[in-house]
Design a protein around this motif. Structure first.
Motif, mmCIF file in Angstrom:
data_model
loop_
_atom_site.group_PDB
_atom_site.id
_atom_site.type_symbol
_atom_site.label_atom_id
_atom_site.label_comp_id
_atom_site.label_asym_id
_atom_site.label_seq_id
_atom_site.Cartn_x
_atom_site.Cartn_y
_atom_site.Cartn_z
ATOM 1 N N TRP A 95 -2.579 2.918 1.758
ATOM 2 C CA TRP A 95 -1.293 2.351 1.344
ATOM 3 C C TRP A 95 -1.478 1.376 0.174
ATOM 4 C CZ3 TRP A 95 3.717 3.208 1.906
ATOM 5 C CH2 TRP A 95 4.607 2.200 1.534
ATOM 6 N N GLN A 139 -2.438 3.036 -3.197
ATOM 7 C CA GLN A 139 -1.552 4.066 -3.778
ATOM 8 C C GLN A 139 -1.137 3.638 -5.198
ATOM 9 O OE1 GLN A 139 2.635 4.194 -2.453
ATOM 10 N NE2 GLN A 139 2.119 2.532 -1.073
ATOM 11 N N THR A 142 1.658 3.307 -7.850
ATOM 12 C CA THR A 142 3.120 3.367 -8.007
ATOM 13 C C THR A 142 3.438 3.523 -9.501
ATOM 14 O OG1 THR A 142 3.452 1.009 -8.326
ATOM 15 C CG2 THR A 142 3.466 1.783 -6.050
ATOM 16 N N GLN A 143 4.569 4.132 -9.754
ATOM 17 C CA GLN A 143 4.982 4.333 -11.152
ATOM 18 C C GLN A 143 5.798 3.138 -11.654
ATOM 19 O OE1 GLN A 143 3.949 7.109 -12.891
ATOM 20 N NE2 GLN A 143 2.795 7.484 -11.013
ATOM 21 N N ILE A 144 5.894 2.099 -10.824
ATOM 22 C CA ILE A 144 6.718 0.944 -11.210
ATOM 23 C C ILE A 144 5.996 0.128 -12.282
ATOM 24 C CG2 ILE A 144 7.833 -1.167 -10.377
ATOM 25 C CD1 ILE A 144 7.999 0.157 -7.613
ATOM 26 N N GLY A 145 6.668 -0.039 -13.395
ATOM 27 C CA GLY A 145 6.061 -0.775 -14.508
ATOM 28 C C GLY A 145 6.115 -2.279 -14.299
ATOM 29 N N SER A 204 8.705 0.102 -3.287
ATOM 30 C CA SER A 204 8.569 1.552 -3.092
ATOM 31 C C SER A 204 8.651 1.929 -1.615
ATOM 32 C CB SER A 204 7.294 2.092 -3.742
ATOM 33 O OG SER A 204 6.189 1.425 -3.228
ATOM 34 N N GLU A 242 11.608 6.968 -7.761
ATOM 35 C CA GLU A 242 10.820 6.098 -8.652
ATOM 36 C C GLU A 242 11.672 5.255 -9.600
ATOM 37 O OE1 GLU A 242 7.817 8.451 -10.519
ATOM 38 O OE2 GLU A 242 6.713 8.670 -8.635
ATOM 39 N N ALA A 258 13.316 2.634 -7.628
ATOM 40 C CA ALA A 258 12.326 1.647 -7.190
ATOM 41 C C ALA A 258 12.022 0.669 -8.324
ATOM 42 C CB ALA A 258 11.063 2.345 -6.721
ATOM 43 N N GLN A 259 11.967 1.208 -9.541
ATOM 44 C CA GLN A 259 11.737 0.361 -10.719
ATOM 45 C C GLN A 259 12.898 -0.633 -10.886
ATOM 46 O OE1 GLN A 259 9.145 0.554 -13.394
ATOM 47 N NE2 GLN A 259 10.158 -1.379 -13.922
#
Lengths: 190, 168
Positions: free
Chosen positions: A12, A15, A17-20, B22, B28, B31-32
């Protein structure tokens, strides 16, 4: 079992994440945008109240009959009252993510939702009644005068029907639709 | 001072906060957006930070508060019904849990469970996945340590069940 859990915890945490990322400048900009949205919402509500107040004060001043003057001023005051009441309520019941524990936050949120349900559930008394009472009185007075003078009352009846429809629509929208929406939110917190 | 504290949060806790987001929002793009909203809430609430708890506890609290608001609005919009950890454990053990979680990797299975979990239970699940202690979870959530301990034992059982399913 402990190893299994540790493996999942590690999976977990590692992982991707695609969060910038976000920087302070963007946060400041978002914060300003949020405050502006709140400010414009308050201004919009105040403008609606001021519009009603100005319009009916002006109409009241133009009336020859003292009775009609008083009723117009009552509607003007009702417009101001509704705006102030809504503004006061939104300030008093605003829930902010202030760093309270989740349980405390949920309790505050529920309290705010209950207050909103009470507010919307009583729209007929504090919103519709003060304004509609004045409008219906004015219509009643005009219809009585028209009948007395043997004039056509079709236009007045249509106007009265319009006011009644709008009043019922406002009550339905808030007391039925609005309250149901908020109750669903409240249920999801229980 | 505010900027320094914000920078510290951004530098030290952005990873866990992104994972919190997330865990509450699986799209995605959304989530951003949620992450930006959370960080904006942290910025706006910094004046309320009075060292009564650690910076980590405080920033996690703000993040979870924001995510809970988000979940309530979204679940209503998407008409999703949310269950408690107790209910999910029961559904999994009786084999009635959403069959769509089969044949996916482990993280996807965890996400499927998180998706159906009530906000506060989801918070406990996520904090457990982050490896936080019962004491810290209690400080963030406001639940008692004994309550947390009961819920964590259920989380562990859920995890074991889905991992067993994967190994079968």
């Amino acid at each position: 079992m402990s190893d299994i859990n540790k493996n999942l915890q590690s999976l977990w945490k590692n992982q991707t994440t695609q969060i910038g990322d976000i920087d302070v400048e963007l946060v400041k900009k978002n914060s300003l945008k949020f405050e502006r949205t709140i400010m414009f919402r308050n201004l919009r509500e105040a403008a609606a109240g001021i519009f009603v107040a100005v319009m009916f004060t002006k109409t009241g001043l133009e009336q020859e009959s003292l009775f009609k003057q008083i009723v117009n001023y009552e509607i003007a005051l009702a417009g101001i009252f509704v705006s102030i009441y809504m503004y006061y309520f939104s300030i008093k019941n605003r829930v902010q993510e202030d760093g309270s524990s989740t349980l405390e936050y949920i309790e505050k949120y529920k309290k705010s939702l209950k207050a909103q349900i009470k507010l919307l559930g009583s729209v007929r008394y504090w919103y519709v009644l003060p304004i509609a009472a004045g409008l219906f009185t004015l219509h009643g007075y005009d219809i009585y005068q028209a009948i007395k003078g043997n004039e056509n009352i079709t236009y007045l009846l249509l106007s009265l029907g319009f006011c009644l429809t709008i009043s019922l629509f406002v009550i339905w929208l808030n007391e039925y639709k609005g309250v149901r929406y908020l109750k669903e939110e409240l249920d999801s917190l229980n | 001072m505010t900027i320094e504290i914000f920078d510290e949060i951004n530098k030290t806790y952005s990873g866990p906060i992104k994972r919190i987001c997330s865990g509450y929002e699986f799209n995605e793009q959304k989530a951003q957006e949620l992450y930006q909203e959370v960080m904006t809430s942290i910025w706006q609430s910094l004046s309320n930070f009075r060292n009564e708890c650690s910076l980590k506890t405080w920033s996690y609290r703000v993040a979870y508060n924001k995510c809970i608001t988000h979940t309530i609005k979204e679940s209503k919009k998407n008409e999703v019904s949310l269950s408690s950890i107790e209910d999910i454990e029961h559904l999994i053990s009786s084999g009635e849990f959403d069959k769509s979680i089969e044949n996916k990797n482990l993280l996807k299975r965890v996400q499927a469970i998180l998706k159906s979990t009530k906000p506060i239970d989801k918070e406990i699940f996520l904090l457990y996945l982050e490896g936080e202690s019962g004491k810290d979870i209690a400080a963030i959530s406001g639940l008692t340590e004994s309550n947390i301990s009961t819920k964590i034992s259920r989380v562990k059982k859920i995890i074991s069940s889905i991992m067993e399913d994967e190994n079968e």
